[in-house]
Design a protein around this motif. Structure first.
Motif, PDB file in Angstrom:
ATOM      1  N   ASN A  44      14.729   6.260  -0.226  1.00  0.00           N
ATOM      2  CA  ASN A  44      13.323   5.929  -0.496  1.00  0.00           C
ATOM      3  C   ASN A  44      12.687   5.116   0.633  1.00  0.00           C
ATOM      4  O   ASN A  44      11.931   4.182   0.398  1.00  0.00           O
ATOM      5  N   HIS A  45      12.999   5.478   1.874  1.00  0.00           N
ATOM      6  CA  HIS A  45      12.524   4.728   3.039  1.00  0.00           C
ATOM      7  C   HIS A  45      11.093   5.161   3.367  1.00  0.00           C
ATOM      8  O   HIS A  45      10.846   6.336   3.636  1.00  0.00           O
ATOM      9  N   ASP A  46      10.133   4.209   3.386  1.00  0.00           N
ATOM     10  CA  ASP A  46       8.749   4.549   3.753  1.00  0.00           C
ATOM     11  C   ASP A  46       8.739   5.181   5.146  1.00  0.00           C
ATOM     12  O   ASP A  46       9.375   4.677   6.068  1.00  0.00           O
ATOM     13  N   ARG A  47       7.959   6.254   5.311  1.00  0.00           N
ATOM     14  CA  ARG A  47       7.952   6.970   6.587  1.00  0.00           C
ATOM     15  C   ARG A  47       6.997   6.319   7.595  1.00  0.00           C
ATOM     16  O   ARG A  47       7.329   6.140   8.744  1.00  0.00           O
ATOM     17  N   ARG A  48       5.784   6.010   7.148  1.00  0.00           N
ATOM     18  CA  ARG A  48       4.812   5.504   8.130  1.00  0.00           C
ATOM     19  C   ARG A  48       3.808   4.598   7.449  1.00  0.00           C
ATOM     20  O   ARG A  48       3.314   4.915   6.361  1.00  0.00           O
ATOM     21  N   TYR A  49       3.548   3.437   8.053  1.00  0.00           N
ATOM     22  CA  TYR A  49       2.396   2.656   7.596  1.00  0.00           C
ATOM     23  C   TYR A  49       1.746   1.894   8.748  1.00  0.00           C
ATOM     24  O   TYR A  49       2.406   1.414   9.653  1.00  0.00           O
ATOM     25  N   VAL A  50       0.408   1.843   8.693  1.00  0.00           N
ATOM     26  CA  VAL A  50      -0.430   1.154   9.676  1.00  0.00           C
ATOM     27  C   VAL A  50      -1.589   0.562   8.879  1.00  0.00           C
ATOM     28  O   VAL A  50      -1.987   1.128   7.861  1.00  0.00           O
ATOM     29  N   ILE A  51      -2.122  -0.568   9.333  1.00  0.00           N
ATOM     30  CA  ILE A  51      -3.171  -1.241   8.565  1.00  0.00           C
ATOM     31  C   ILE A  51      -4.324  -1.608   9.495  1.00  0.00           C
ATOM     32  O   ILE A  51      -4.102  -1.892  10.679  1.00  0.00           O
ATOM     33  N   TYR A 109       0.821  -1.212   0.000  1.00  0.00           N
ATOM     34  CA  TYR A 109       0.000   0.000   0.000  1.00  0.00           C
ATOM     35  C   TYR A 109       0.856   1.264   0.000  1.00  0.00           C
ATOM     36  O   TYR A 109       0.309   2.371  -0.091  1.00  0.00           O
ATOM     37  N   GLY A 110       2.158   1.130   0.166  1.00  0.00           N
ATOM     38  CA  GLY A 110       3.036   2.297   0.140  1.00  0.00           C
ATOM     39  C   GLY A 110       3.083   2.987   1.490  1.00  0.00           C
ATOM     40  O   GLY A 110       3.109   2.337   2.530  1.00  0.00           O
ATOM     41  N   GLU A 111       3.052   4.313   1.446  1.00  0.00           N
ATOM     42  CA  GLU A 111       3.270   5.092   2.671  1.00  0.00           C
ATOM     43  C   GLU A 111       2.019   5.931   2.929  1.00  0.00           C
ATOM     44  O   GLU A 111       1.408   6.439   1.997  1.00  0.00           O
ATOM     45  N   ARG A 118      -5.261   7.739   8.460  1.00  0.00           N
ATOM     46  CA  ARG A 118      -5.159   6.937   9.684  1.00  0.00           C
ATOM     47  C   ARG A 118      -4.514   5.575   9.420  1.00  0.00           C
ATOM     48  O   ARG A 118      -3.643   5.131  10.145  1.00  0.00           O
ATOM     49  N   TRP A 119      -5.019   4.870   8.407  1.00  0.00           N
ATOM     50  CA  TRP A 119      -4.494   3.541   8.111  1.00  0.00           C
ATOM     51  C   TRP A 119      -4.945   3.054   6.751  1.00  0.00           C
ATOM     52  O   TRP A 119      -5.822   3.640   6.121  1.00  0.00           O
ATOM     53  N   PHE A 120      -4.342   1.961   6.299  1.00  0.00           N
ATOM     54  CA  PHE A 120      -4.771   1.326   5.053  1.00  0.00           C
ATOM     55  C   PHE A 120      -5.849   0.295   5.364  1.00  0.00           C
ATOM     56  O   PHE A 120      -5.922  -0.234   6.476  1.00  0.00           O
ATOM     57  N   THR A 121      -6.663  -0.010   4.340  1.00  0.00           N
ATOM     58  CA  THR A 121      -7.615  -1.122   4.435  1.00  0.00           C
ATOM     59  C   THR A 121      -7.507  -1.925   3.133  1.00  0.00           C
ATOM     60  O   THR A 121      -6.788  -1.531   2.210  1.00  0.00           O
ATOM     61  N   GLU A 122      -8.286  -2.995   3.045  1.00  0.00           N
ATOM     62  CA  GLU A 122      -8.299  -3.827   1.831  1.00  0.00           C
ATOM     63  C   GLU A 122      -8.732  -3.011   0.615  1.00  0.00           C
ATOM     64  O   GLU A 122      -8.506  -3.418  -0.520  1.00  0.00           O
ATOM     65  N   ARG A 123      -9.386  -1.874   0.844  1.00  0.00           N
ATOM     66  CA  ARG A 123      -9.853  -1.039  -0.277  1.00  0.00           C
ATOM     67  C   ARG A 123      -8.795  -0.047  -0.752  1.00  0.00           C
ATOM     68  O   ARG A 123      -8.985   0.630  -1.760  1.00  0.00           O
ATOM     69  N   SER A 124      -7.705   0.093   0.011  1.00  0.00           N
ATOM     70  CA  SER A 124      -6.678   1.071  -0.377  1.00  0.00           C
ATOM     71  C   SER A 124      -6.030   0.655  -1.702  1.00  0.00           C
ATOM     72  O   SER A 124      -5.884  -0.538  -1.991  1.00  0.00           O
TER      73      SER A 124
END
Ligand SMILES: NC(=O)c1ccc[n+]([C@@H]2O[C@H](COP(=O)([O-])OP(=O)(O)OC[C@H]3O[C@@H](n4cnc5c(N)ncnc54)[C@H](O)[C@@H]3O)[C@@H](O)[C@H]2O)c1
Length: 353
Positions: free
Chosen positions: A289-296, A128-130, A136-142
């Protein structure tokens, strides 16, 4: 007796899953597949070696994998096999494309040619990237928005798996995206075991940049339980509306909603080892190219399949640090074989900036 085919079984999560599976269902037959690439380590399977059949094979090789399917006739398939380290993907992306994209398709194709009861393709939050500021967060729809060679290769595999799900719905192919895992048997090129093994050898923990890259952390056995639940779930037919709504596909995101920065992880490791973080952490140049933040968000898995993480972060993190401290032979053998596993990004390799 049910036959499970587990790929990437000599890696971190695959080995934990095989051990978890045999503890939970001692009667099943396990066919463990791995090509023992950079992260593959047969010692991870030592506790169960007598109870499994091991196949040294490349999941991107259709002929070999189809032969294994025809010989073993698996009921259930879990594909964990992938090249998995972002740092190494920057230094050499090609093997990542082969395992993570071609391998995902070959595994789905084998489950088409030699049908199984169900097949789980294990993917990652990183497709899903960054997260954008304020998201707030990623979901299956992202949308898939991978930006690194590792995550882009995984996203390519995801697209193929989605195509199989929709073109051959009778095959029962499912997919998961999990947050960052921690626990035993992780190669000490990854943050937590690298940090512990550095300190235990009297070296500082190299924290990339400001260390404020934020990750979503889940214990590896909670991940294994979620994958097992998805594998065995009775899912109804995929509705036609899934063609335009990926939230309706048999895809499940896995997380404990536990967000921690890399710097905080380093501090926790040092503190658990009874030392002063101020003396044992050094900031080093960040990787490109370090991803900064991800939450799911795991809400779909929670509401549709009733899964909940059962392990709390702090005690399990402390237990994990103790596991590496107490299993020094395990990681010393790896370092003796592979040399130092940290990457120094102050000397940028050709082609990176
Ligand atoms: N580690 C995490 O935090 C995390 C989080 C979410 C998802 N995942 C996914 O979980 C899976 C397992 O990750 P891991 O951390 O255990 O990785 P790992 O690198 O520790 O293990 C991967 C294993 O797959 C094997 N492998 C790679 N390519 C292969 C091929 N072509 N044929 C056969 N074997 C092959 C390697 O030899 C290794 O043993 C991966 O698909 C990864 O994308 C990992």
């Amino acid at each position: 007796m049910a036959v499970y085919l587990v790929t990437g079984a000599a890696g971190f999560i695959g080995a934990n899953y095989v051990q978890f599976l045999l503890a939970r269902e001692p009667q099943v037959q396990v066919v463990a597949v791995d090509y023992i690439g950079f992260a593959g380590n047969m010692a991870n399977l030592d506790p169960v070696l007598e109870r499994i059949t091991f196949e040294n094979a490349d999941i991107a090789d259709l002929e070999s994998m189809e032969a294994i399917y025809r010989r073993c006739r698996p009921d259930f398939v879990v594909n964990f096999a992938a090249e998995s380290h972002n740092d190494r993907a920057i230094l050499g992306p090609s093997s990542f494309m082969r395992s993570n994209a071609v391998g995902a398709q070959v595994m789905a194709e084998c489950s088409r040619l030699v049908p199984v009861k169900s097949h789980v393709h294990v993917s990652t939050i990183e497709v899903y990237g960054e997260l954008a500021a304020g998201e707030r967060w990623f979901t299956e729809r992202s949308a898939l928005n991978a930006k690194t060679p590792y995550s882009a290769a995984k996203a390519a595999g995801d697209q193929m798996v989605r195509a199989y799900m929709q073109t051959y719905p009778q095959l029962n192919i499912r997919m998961t995206h999990c947050a960052n895992n921690f626990g035993p048997y992780q190669l000490p090129e990854k943050l937590i075991p690298l940090a512990v093994t550095n300190v235990l050898r009297g070296r500082k923990i190299p924290v990339y940049g400001d260390g404020l890259q934020s990750r979503d952390w889940l214990h590896v056995i909670d991940h294994c339980e979620a994958v097992h639940r998805v594998l065995h779930a009775e899912l109804g037919p995929t509705p036609a509306a899934a063609a335009t709504d990926p939230g309706l596909l048999p895809i499940f995101d896995i997380s404990a909603r536990h967000e921690v920065t890399n710097l905080e992880i380093a501090r926790l490791v040092v503190t658990e080892l009874g030392l002063d973080p101020a003396e044992w952490i050094e900031h080093v140049p960040d990787r490109p190219n370090h991803d900064r933040r991800y939450v799911i968000n795991p809400e779909k898995l929670e509401t549709e399949l009733g899964w909940r993480p059962s392990r709390r972060f702090e005690p399990e993190m402390a237990e994990t640090v103790r596991w590496y401290r107490d299993n020094r032979d395990w990681w010393e053998a790896i370092l003796a074989d592979k040399g130092e596993l940290g990457v120094d990004w102050s000397q940028l390799p050709a082609g990176t900036s």
